[in-house]
Structures are given as C-alpha cells and as structure tokens.
Scaffold this motif. Structure first.
Motif, PDB file in Angstrom:
ATOM      1  N   ASP A   1       3.095   6.227  -7.134  1.00  0.00           N
ATOM      2  CA  ASP A   1       1.882   6.656  -7.821  1.00  0.00           C
ATOM      3  C   ASP A   1       1.357   5.561  -8.759  1.00  0.00           C
ATOM      4  OD1 ASP A   1      -0.205   8.402  -8.431  1.00  0.00           O
ATOM      5  OD2 ASP A   1       0.875   9.273 -10.140  1.00  0.00           O
ATOM      6  N   ALA A   2       1.074   4.416  -8.147  1.00  0.00           N
ATOM      7  CA  ALA A   2       0.536   3.272  -8.886  1.00  0.00           C
ATOM      8  C   ALA A   2      -0.498   2.573  -8.022  1.00  0.00           C
ATOM      9  CB  ALA A   2       1.673   2.307  -9.243  1.00  0.00           C
ATOM     10  N   THR A   3      -1.218   1.653  -8.621  1.00  0.00           N
ATOM     11  CA  THR A   3      -2.184   0.872  -7.844  1.00  0.00           C
ATOM     12  C   THR A   3      -1.443  -0.260  -7.141  1.00  0.00           C
ATOM     13  OG1 THR A   3      -2.665  -0.702  -9.620  1.00  0.00           O
ATOM     14  CG2 THR A   3      -3.982   1.335  -9.567  1.00  0.00           C
ATOM     15  N   GLU A   4      -2.060  -0.806  -6.116  1.00  0.00           N
ATOM     16  CA  GLU A   4      -1.459  -1.939  -5.404  1.00  0.00           C
ATOM     17  C   GLU A   4      -1.273  -3.120  -6.348  1.00  0.00           C
ATOM     18  OE1 GLU A   4      -3.201  -2.911  -1.572  1.00  0.00           O
ATOM     19  OE2 GLU A   4      -3.634  -0.780  -1.221  1.00  0.00           O
ATOM     20  N   LYS A   5      -2.232  -3.325  -7.240  1.00  0.00           N
ATOM     21  CA  LYS A   5      -2.147  -4.416  -8.213  1.00  0.00           C
ATOM     22  C   LYS A   5      -0.932  -4.237  -9.119  1.00  0.00           C
ATOM     23  CE  LYS A   5      -4.670  -6.872 -11.760  1.00  0.00           C
ATOM     24  NZ  LYS A   5      -5.395  -6.683 -12.978  1.00  0.00           N
ATOM     25  N   GLU A   6      -0.698  -3.010  -9.583  1.00  0.00           N
ATOM     26  CA  GLU A   6       0.462  -2.737 -10.452  1.00  0.00           C
ATOM     27  C   GLU A   6       1.769  -3.016  -9.710  1.00  0.00           C
ATOM     28  OE1 GLU A   6      -0.823   0.849 -13.454  1.00  0.00           O
ATOM     29  OE2 GLU A   6      -0.630   1.345 -11.322  1.00  0.00           O
TER      30      GLU A   6
ATOM     31  N   GLN B   1       0.830  -1.209   0.000  1.00  0.00           N
ATOM     32  CA  GLN B   1       0.000   0.000   0.000  1.00  0.00           C
ATOM     33  C   GLN B   1       0.866   1.262   0.000  1.00  0.00           C
ATOM     34  OE1 GLN B   1      -2.387   0.472   3.554  1.00  0.00           O
ATOM     35  NE2 GLN B   1      -3.929   1.688   2.484  1.00  0.00           N
TER      36      GLN B   1
ATOM     37  N   ALA C   1       2.807   1.596  -3.292  1.00  0.00           N
ATOM     38  CA  ALA C   1       1.936   2.066  -4.377  1.00  0.00           C
ATOM     39  C   ALA C   1       1.769   3.590  -4.321  1.00  0.00           C
ATOM     40  CB  ALA C   1       0.585   1.368  -4.296  1.00  0.00           C
ATOM     41  N   LYS C   2       1.587   4.125  -3.126  1.00  0.00           N
ATOM     42  CA  LYS C   2       1.455   5.581  -2.974  1.00  0.00           C
ATOM     43  C   LYS C   2       2.752   6.284  -3.367  1.00  0.00           C
ATOM     44  CE  LYS C   2      -2.038   5.433   0.656  1.00  0.00           C
ATOM     45  NZ  LYS C   2      -2.284   5.567   2.100  1.00  0.00           N
TER      46      LYS C   2
END
Length: 164
Positions: A28-33, A21, A24-25
């Motif tokens: 600047d990406a999603t957790e999935k990415e 988490q 990702a922040k």
C-alpha cells in the motif's frame, strides 16, 4: 526501520522478481516510495543481492558436487575467528561460510565439478591454513529444500491401489 520497509524485505525475500508495481500494491505505497525504500536498503547493505534458486540436477552436464565442511580452528588473539573466516571465504569455491556453536567452529559450503576437486580444495587449500586444526567433509547427496523452495516434488502416483 519502518514497517513498510520490513514488509518489502519479507516479500522480496520470497520472490526477488516481484515487480515494483506489484510490490507497491502489496505494501500500500506508491511505486516511487517502493523504489526509494529499495534504494535505501541496498545502500545500507541490508539487501545484498537478488538471486534465483536453480535445480542444477535438471540442467544437462551442469550438475556439480556440493560439500559441507566442518572446520575446527584455533581462534586468533584479538580477532577471534574473523581473520581465518575471511581467508577461507575468499576462495572462489566457497559459496557460504558460517560461525557455528558445537563441536566445530566453522561450517563451509563449497561447490566443485567432482568429488576429487573438493578433496583437493580440502587438502591443498583449507587444511594448509595454520589455524585449521581439523576438517570433516560431508557430501550433499540430494537437495530437498533450499531457501524455502522445495525441489523435485515429483509427479503424482497414478498407479491403482491394490489391496488384498
């Protein structure tokens, strides 16, 4: 390799425990990415391991001895230093092994319980390898910094300064 993957590598190299988490922040990406990036980097053997830096001097009865051994070897035709390096890094005592420039060919980092144990490793295992010409052993006396982490920064000196 894209820029996000490089960012992820730089962040986890500094702190391998950062959460998906948070990571990702930070990039600047999603957790999935981020999970996909990590999986790809692990599959490609870019990320080899996640490890902790431990100050063993603060763990009672666990402090051992670390030595750096400079090794001069005769390289083998067709394989250079790779064959002897593989033979050396297979020993469980060996924690790191590097091909070096300069007076010695290989730098071997080993850990043992005592200086005698390291001496036995050098005399019974390392120096008996046919292509090993000579060794020089350096014992680590104190660790100040490892993998970017400063050890034993100490407490502030609370004494009152006295000047004449």
């Amino acid at each position: 390799m894209n820029e996000k993957a490089l960012e992820v590598l730089q962040i986890i190299e500094g702190d391998g425990r950062v959460s998906i988490q948070t990571l990702a922040k930070m990039v600047d990406a999603t957790e999935k990415e981020v999970k996909e990036i990590l999986k790809k980097l692990e599959d490609e053997k870019v990320i080899l391991s996640y490890s902790a830096v431990i100050d063993w001097s603060k763990v009672e009865k666990q402090e051992g001895v670390t030595a750096v051994i400079d090794v001069k070897v005769t390289p083998q035709r067709g394989v250079g230093f790779d064959e002897v390096a593989e033979r050396i890094y297979r020993f469980p005592e060996v924690k790191a092994l590097y091909l070096m420039s300069g007076a010695y060919d290989l730098s071997v980092v080993i850990e043992g319980k005592t200086m005698s144990e390291i001496a036995r490793f050098v005399s019974e295992k390392l120096s008996t390898i046919d292509t090993v010409i000579s060794t020089t052993t350096h014992f680590q006396l104190k660790k100040y910094k490892h993998d970017g982490v400063v050890f034993d920064q100490g407490e502030e000196d609370h004494r009152i300064v006295v000047t004449p």
